[in-house]
Design a protein around this motif. Structure first.
Motif: not given
Length: 368
Positions: A104-113, A224-231
């Protein structure tokens, strides 16, 4: 102070066109956050349609002179990301992390490198205190190294202390660093060389525009992104008021496994970990414990969910892993039903979810 990331001339990022640019303009518009973004997208079907509707929505809510983010501003952000050698991932991009998309409330955009292939591996967050003890740092190094050797992608926040050690231990196989500032603003600055090394085998991730200096309010949203990316989220060493506990709460809300390394009861730096274990988190001693728990949960979930049952494309909440649910149930928790929600210990695990602003939420829906 954050340090800028050097430009990689060999990297050619993808530049979004059409609805991709519209999505960037929508999330950068005033009074539009992730929750509002997803609500508008669901109501209007596309980012471009939502952009067209925003001024009228704001006018109906009593906000005069509202204008969405100009196209020139979004294009300037794209150019800045290009100069940093980064790529923009929209929420509908096929390369957007699948686990994070379900939040829920996932980031609409991500910058990645860096290397997106690292997202295909088993993601496990290893986090903890900035002012960690020597024993905590040694535990973090062993934990991250063991997970990396077994093929897991170690995720952390590029902070001092436990996070830095976890990244360094998993550097050879690839690690994911989630940043609080822009993709070109490394914080703390002493980790600039580490960030460059991460890009060689792993990935830098942020939802903030390039050039954004990290401030206090960015770190909880980063968590929240750290936990959202993780199992699973493994807390190695944390005090009672540590930011790592925010990540643990986000993980519980998102249906992720929460694990903690115990510490001495008289050591304040271990107070947060001990409290997590007391409240139902899984006690782990090494990477083998983490992998065994994840394997047990995967087996239980597969047995409970037949392959013929359709899987929805996106859920606002994910079901709590079976092992966590059973442990919390033994402590007296009752998951709400229906729909299934993450069980919480009364008075301790409170949802941090934010709703859409009133000017969007109160607006009546269109009728045919």
């Amino acid at each position: 102070m954050a340090g800028p990331l050097s430009f990689d001339p060999h990297h050619t990022p993808l530049t979004p066109k059409g609805d991709g640019l519209a999505a960037l303009r929508l999330i950068r518009s005033r009074k539009v956050g992730p929750a509002t973004f997803h609500r508008l997208l669901a109501e209007h079907g596309s980012a471009e349609a939502a952009l067209d509707a925003l001024p009228e929505i704001a006018r109906a809510a009593g906000i005069a002179g509202y204008a969405p983010c100009p196209a020139a501003m979004a294009e300037a952000e794209l150019a800045a990301g290009h100069r940093a050698g980064a790529r923009l991932l929209g929420w509908n991009d096929p390369d957007y992390p699948a686990l994070l998309r379900m939040v829920a409330e996932a980031p609409p955009v991500l910058w990645v490198r860096g290397r997106l292939a690292v997202l295909d591996r088993l993601p496990v967050a290893v986090i903890g205190a900035r002012n960690a003890s020597s024993l905590g740092l040694r535990m973090a190094r062993g934990m991250a190294s063991g997970l990396a050797q077994e093929g897991a992608a170690v995720i952390a926040g590029l902070a001092r202390g436990i996070d830095t050690i976890a990244h360094e231990a998993a550097l050879s196989t690839g690690t994911i660093a989630v940043m609080a500032g822009g993709i070109d603003m490394i914080y703390p600055s002493e980790n600039a060389a580490l960030a460059e090394s991460i890009c060689e085998t792993g990935l830098l991730v942020t939802e903030q525009p390039p050039g954004t200096e990290p401030v206090a309010r960015h770190f909880p949203t980063r968590n929240r992104i750290i936990s959202g990316l993780s199992r699973a989220v493994v807390v190695v060493e944390a005090a009672h008021r540590s930011g790592s506990l925010i990540t643990a709460r986000c993980a519980l809300d998102q249906g992720r496994e929460v694990m903690a390394v115990p510490g001495h009861p008289m050591d304040a730096r271990a107070g947060g970990c001990n409290a997590l274990i007391r409240d139902g988190a899984l006690l782990v001693r090494n990477s083998a414990d983490v992998l065994a728990a994840l394997q047990a949960n995967a087996t239980a979930v597969e047995a409970a969910c037949p392959a013929t049952e359709p899987v929805p494309e996106r859920k606002a909440r994910v079901m709590q892993p079976a092992a966590v649910a059973s442990r919390l149930a033994a402590l007296g928790h009752r998951p709400a039903s229906p729909p299934p929600r993450c069980p919480r210990k009364a008075g301790r695990w409170r949802s941090r979810r934010r709703s859409s602003p009133a000017w969007v939420r109160a607006r009546p829906r269109k009728t045919c």
